[in-house]
Design an enzyme around this catalytic site. Structure first.
Site, short mmCIF file in Angstrom:
data_model
loop_
_atom_site.label_atom_id
_atom_site.label_comp_id
_atom_site.label_asym_id
_atom_site.label_seq_id
_atom_site.Cartn_x
_atom_site.Cartn_y
_atom_site.Cartn_z
N GLU A 111 10.35 8.41 11.85
CA GLU A 111 9.98 7.02 12.15
C GLU A 111 10.33 6.66 13.59
OE1 GLU A 111 10.99 4.06 9.25
OE2 GLU A 111 10.41 2.41 10.58
N GLU B 75 17.67 8.29 3.62
CA GLU B 75 17.73 8.27 5.09
C GLU B 75 18.88 9.14 5.60
OE1 GLU B 75 17.76 4.22 6.51
OE2 GLU B 75 15.84 3.77 5.54
N ASP C 36 11.99 1.03 0.16
CA ASP C 36 12.89 -0.13 0.09
C ASP C 36 12.42 -1.18 1.10
OD1 ASP C 36 13.65 1.20 2.36
OD2 ASP C 36 15.80 1.22 1.92
#
Ligand code: KIV
Length: 291
Positions: free
Chosen positions: A208, A141, A70
């Site tokens: 991340e 997520e 995204d």
């Protein structure tokens, strides 16, 4: 021994040690190949892709996993963040990436607001990405907070890649894009998140923007492949956003990005030369004209 009808040849593993690079070429990479790569200690690369053309280039280059991130929001569609990206946009971009590739495992992001409401909402939208776009896996997520959703999708036969650490859909809650997992409490939270998504059945997990030592620790304790972006060298795989790695991004790129090309400058130079040729009347020449 003959392959049983339940295990056709195309789902069998490649020979030991050749799973992802120099191995399977006649079919798409599968989550089983990635599990085998983890067992063999084979590291692999993942890139984002948002269209058929660039996805085809990366597929031919042998990138085994392509992510229709995204990040298309800020890297492809002109938004400031990933937050505005819609399911319809993700379906359109993902279908293009699937059409442009033959070998890569294509993973599509569930965009913000498409899975947080309920596991049922997540199942509906993940099924759209698989049925309408043809992707082989989805990514979402969240660690502990998304474990129940991951479990439901996996139970329904949908491979799920999890994403923990800095989760860009929470940019407004984070107040930016800060490094995650610093300090004992945050590190323990990250370890709990990694454990939760693995137990829920995720086939891989993106880490991340976390300290390299912590990402290596998670990787060591993880039975599923870890995919680092800003997680240092100790993860099983590395992912970069293609517009960052190819030098297409305008302005500053994050510290963890290595630019392997400068496509922005190359394209700008080509456009400038084209415009100059048109203004001067040197294009088109006779070789570009019909008689
Ligand atoms: O959307 C994306 O590109 C991602 C990567 C940063 C992993 O989620």
């Amino acid at each position: 021994m003959n392959a049983s009808p339940l295990q056709p040849a195309q789902t069998q593993d490649a020979p030991a040690g050749t799973t992802l690079y120099g191995g399977v070429t006649s079919r798409r990479v599968t989550v089983r190949d990635l599990a085998k790569a983890k067992r063999n200690g084979e590291r692999w690369a993942m890139l984002t892709a948002y269209d058929a053309l660039t996805a085809g280039v990366f597929d031919e280059a042998g990138i085994p996993v392509l992510l229709v991130g995204d990040s298309a929001g800020n890297c492809h569609l002109g938004y400031e963040t990933t937050v505005p990206v819609t399911m319809d946009q993700m379906v359109m971009l993902s279908a293009a990436v699937v059409r442009g590739t033959k070998r890569a495992l294509v993973v599509a992001d569930l965009p913000f607001g498409s899975y947080q409401e309920s596991p049922a909402q997540a199942l509906h939208n993940a099924a759209r990405l698989m049925k309408e776009a043809g992707v082989q896996a989805v990514k979402l997520e969240g660690g502990e907070r998304s474990a129940r959703t991951i479990e439901l999708l996996v139970d329904a036969g949908i491979p799920v890649m999890a994403h923990i650490g800095l989760t860009p859909q929470s940019v407004h809650a984070f107040g930016g894009y800060p490094v995650q997992g610093r300090g004992d409490e945050a590190a323990h939270r990250l370890l709990r998140d990694a454990k939760a998504v693995q137990q829920a059945g995720a086939f891989a997990v993106v880490l991340e923007a976390v300290p390299a030592e912590l990402a290596a620790q998670v990787t060591e304790h993880s039975a599923i492949p870890t995919v680092g972006i800003g997680g240092g060298p100790g993860t099983d795989a590395q992912v970069l956003v293609w517009t960052d790695f190819a030098g297409m991004t305008a302005g500053r790129v994050p510290k963890f990005v290595k630019q392997y090309a400068n496509l922005r400058a190359t394209l700008a130079q080509a456009a400038t030369e084209f415009a100059a040729d048109v203004r001067e009347g040197t294009f088109p020449g006779p070789e570009h004209s019909f008689s």
